[in-house]
Write an enzyme that holds these catalytic residues in place. Structure first.
Site, PDB file in Angstrom:
ATOM      1  N   CYS A 413      25.591  28.010  33.860  1.00 41.60           N
ATOM      2  CA  CYS A 413      24.493  28.881  34.277  1.00 41.60           C
ATOM      3  C   CYS A 413      23.518  29.100  33.121  1.00 41.60           C
ATOM      4  O   CYS A 413      23.785  29.889  32.212  1.00 41.60           O
ATOM      5  CB  CYS A 413      25.031  30.227  34.774  1.00 41.60           C
ATOM      6  SG  CYS A 413      23.741  31.374  35.300  1.00 41.60           S
ATOM      7  N   CYS A 416      22.148  32.633  32.957  1.00 41.02           N
ATOM      8  CA  CYS A 416      23.073  33.605  32.376  1.00 41.02           C
ATOM      9  C   CYS A 416      23.119  33.509  30.858  1.00 41.02           C
ATOM     10  O   CYS A 416      23.024  34.521  30.163  1.00 41.02           O
ATOM     11  CB  CYS A 416      24.479  33.385  32.934  1.00 41.02           C
ATOM     12  SG  CYS A 416      24.581  33.327  34.732  1.00 41.02           S
ATOM     13  N   ASP A 417      23.292  32.295  30.348  1.00 38.66           N
ATOM     14  CA  ASP A 417      23.625  32.120  28.936  1.00 38.66           C
ATOM     15  C   ASP A 417      22.534  31.452  28.105  1.00 38.66           C
ATOM     16  O   ASP A 417      22.679  31.330  26.889  1.00 38.66           O
ATOM     17  CB  ASP A 417      24.908  31.286  28.810  1.00 38.66           C
ATOM     18  CG  ASP A 417      26.082  31.924  29.537  1.00 38.66           C
ATOM     19  OD1 ASP A 417      26.099  33.163  29.619  1.00 38.66           O
ATOM     20  OD2 ASP A 417      26.956  31.192  30.039  1.00 38.66           O
TER      21      ASP A 417
END
Length: 652
Positions: A413, A416-417
């Site tokens: 992701c 996300c990261d």
């Protein structure tokens, strides 16, 4: 002129005293975070538990209600819970080496003592309990007077100089020049007890009042406000005569207090509590499993049909939740990211009456009626119909190093990261739309993005493919596969470091050219895997039939959403092995809700509450006399019910 404006602004600032800190505090600056750590290290001794998160991170959204629930359980007099948005606070993310989300960091006495990454509720609870217990144990203080009295009783030969020397050694262990506190005081107490069979009297370093919510703010408010001495003079500098440095210090102090006031006024009661599932006495009409476009669309249609759907899903919202680029292929939506679309859908469903259970489904028992839905938390929900819209999970490469470094450089992701690797080199694997979107998201913040694909052409849509090929930061390596993820041991910080467990972070990937068989290493700080998804249908084995041509996908009957099991319907990616788009998922969700509504009507299901109400009403009416006393409005006009209007008209 500027000096006068600054002076006027200082005098207009209002300093307010509040009675409670928020349950979970959202940090807005690095200065605010540092001040909070310092404050609780010096004034309360409370541990600070930090959730580093991102709005686009699915696991972060899943852990958010758990984090808040834990804060309520622990209590504000035991610990301070704060959240840091990594997308907004890059300096803090870099300072504490946040490499994966969510990451929970535990501070005590202003120092980091523990840390872990991932959506692990049990691990969060264990580490929180541990740091709270350590804080309680370290809430001790040994005064010089108490130590002196102790030596006078057990060893009178000790001189005053010797006692002071012992005390100073204790104070220096905690970085303080004049106080023997915390772990150092406890350690000294234990050693003295071993030697003399008794220990000096300890005091509580921070009282219960000092640890109470709001006391820290009161202290700062009173210190920042204008106070006067007995003689009537202020202990603050005269702002009319203050230097520029004194003015700036006073401005910063008052802004801090103003920020604290804003924090206290933040609303802790989030919207999820308003629409949470509450068990009823009767089976539910419809339960929807999944929180993506299919599940939310089904919830909107079912709620508008007055079916009061129960939506079971973690607060992550499916694949669309992790889509960091704008959603461009959904009609009517413009300049909206995946998380924004999911949030709007969820709000719309809630407004029409849908309720939500933040959990995941472990099993379904359709062998008896009503159907039983069992969640991971062992909650059993009985329902007359179920709509399966659980979506799909990311596929992985299954190569050496991938699993070991997942969360320390290996991710699926970018939304996300990705921000964690700002200014670093990263690698993306895949050739579909997901891989293109991941690469484009990472190109915003990363120094360089290498996109690895096993073929000589992408299968992605033309517009995304062209954007990737034209982007100056993205480099494509064709006909290449990844063989191994390479890493090095991370430097672990904190007091509770496990030396037996070596944690690695990504440093490179070993790749192979499938045409020449040449193997090389590509230096990188992160590997993002985007090679497709597998339907989340494992919990349905033995319940419904699956598509033999597409393993894992539910087999639907004809052109409907009906499955092989009556009352169970499928929507979205769980039954669509061809299109797998947000808009097609939303359409199938609406169809599943319509099919469920017809199923309930045709089988006369879901009317228990109305039938019970009718029975009670009939019973009440049956308790009266045989001849019911009724009121006849026409009797008030002398029995001339017919023709009254005409007679009145004649009289007029």
């Amino acid at each position: 002129m500027i000096f006068n404006k600054l002076l006027s602004f200082l005098f207009l600032l209002l300093v307010a005293v509040t009675d409670a800190r928020p349950l979970v505090r959202h940090i807005r600056s690095s200065h605010e975070f540092d001040r909070l750590l310092s404050k609780h290290a010096k004034d309360t001794g409370l541990p600070v538990i930090v959730d580093f998160y991102s709005d686009g991170c699915g696991p972060c959204r899943m852990m958010a209600p758990i984090f808040k629930k834990l804060a309520k359980e622990i209590g504000q007099d035991k610990a301070v819970f704060v959240k840091v948005d990594t997308n907004a606070q890059h300096e803090l993310s870099s300072k504490y080496q946040i490499r994966s989300l969510p990451t929970f960091v535990f501070f005590l006495n202003g120092k980091k003592v523990n840390q872990f990454s991932g959506a692990g509720e049990q691990q969060l609870r264990q580490m929180t309990s541990s740091v709270v217990r350590d804080a309680e144990m370290q809430n001790t203080k040994l005064t010089l007077e108490s130590l002196t009295v102790f030596y006078q009783e057990v060893d009178p030969s000790k001189s005053t100089t010797d006692v002071q020397s012992v005390y100073q050694k204790c104070a220096s262990m905690m970085g303080s020049s004049d106080e023997c506190i915390g772990a150092a005081a406890n350690q000294l107490g234990r050693r003295l007890k071993q030697k003399y069979k008794e220990a000096p009297k300890m005091e509580e370093r921070f009282s219960a009042d000092a640890r109470a919510p709001g006391e820290d703010i009161k202290k700062e408010s009173s210190s920042s406000g204008s106070t006067k001495t007995r003689g009537g003079s202020s202990n603050k500098p005269n702002l009319n005569l203050a230097t520029k440095e004194q003015l700036m210090q006073e401005l910063e102090a008052r802004l801090d207090v103003e920020r604290d006031q804003e924090v206290e006024e933040e609303d802790d009661d989030e919207d999820e509590a308003l629409h949470s599932y509450v068990p009823s006495e009767f089976p539910e009409k419809v339960v929807i499993i999944g929180g993506g476009p299919a599940g939310m669309s089904a919830a909107i249609y079912a709620a508008r049909a007055n079916l009061r759907p129960v939506v079971i899903c973690p607060p992550m919202g499916g694949q669309l939740q992790g889509k960091g680029v704008d959603v461009e292929n959904y009609p009517g939506l413009h300049n909206m990211t995946g998380p924004g679309v999911v949030a709007a859908m969820r709000q719309q469903a809630a407004e029409f009456g849908a309720v939500f259970e933040s959990d995941m489904v472990e099993a379904i028992n359709a062998s008896t009626r009503p159907i039983k839905v069992i969640t991971m938390n062992s909650t059993v929900i009985e329902t007359h119909s179920v709509i399966i819209a659980s979506g799909a999970e990311s596929n992985w490469l299954d190569i050496p190093g991938e699993y070991e470094m997942r969360g320390n450089g290996v991710s699926s992701c970018a939304t996300c990261d990705g921000a964690i690797f700002r200014g670093k080199d990263v690698v993306v694997v895949g050739g579909g739309d997901s891989a293109m979107e991941e690469a484009l998201v990472l190109a915003r913040t990363s120094k360089a993005v290498t996109l690895i694909h096993r073929r000589d052409s992408f299968r992605a849509s033309n517009i995304l493919r062209q954007r990737v090929l034209d982007h100056p930061v993205i480099t494509v390596k064709w006909n290449t596969i990844v063989l191994e993820v390479l890493g090095e041991a991370m430097e672990q910080e904190g007091e509770n470091v496990n030396l037996d467990e070596q944690v690695k972070q990504v440093t490179a990937v070993k790749v192979k050219d499938v045409e020449t068989n040449e193997m090389t290493e590509i230096p990188t700080r992160a590997l993002f895997v985007a090679i497709g998804h597998t339907p989340t249908t494992q919990f349905l084995k033995g319940v419904v039939e699956f598509d033999p041509q597409h393993p894992g996908y539910i087999s639907a009957t004809g052109r409907s959403t009906h499955t092989s099991e009556p009352g169970v319907f499928a929507a979205g990616d769980v039954s669509d092995a061809v299109y797998r788009q947000a808009i097609t998922s939303a359409g199938s969700g609406a169809a599943a809700a319509l099919d469920a509504e017809r199923y309930l009507s045709e089988n006369n299901l879901g009317n228990e509450a109305a039938e019970l109400e009718a029975e009670l009403l009939a019973e009440i009416m049956g308790d009266g006399p045989d001849e019911a006393i009724t009121y006849n409005a026409y009797s008030d006009v002398g029995g001339r019910g017919a023709g009254v209007k005409e007679s009145i008209s004649t009289e007029l």
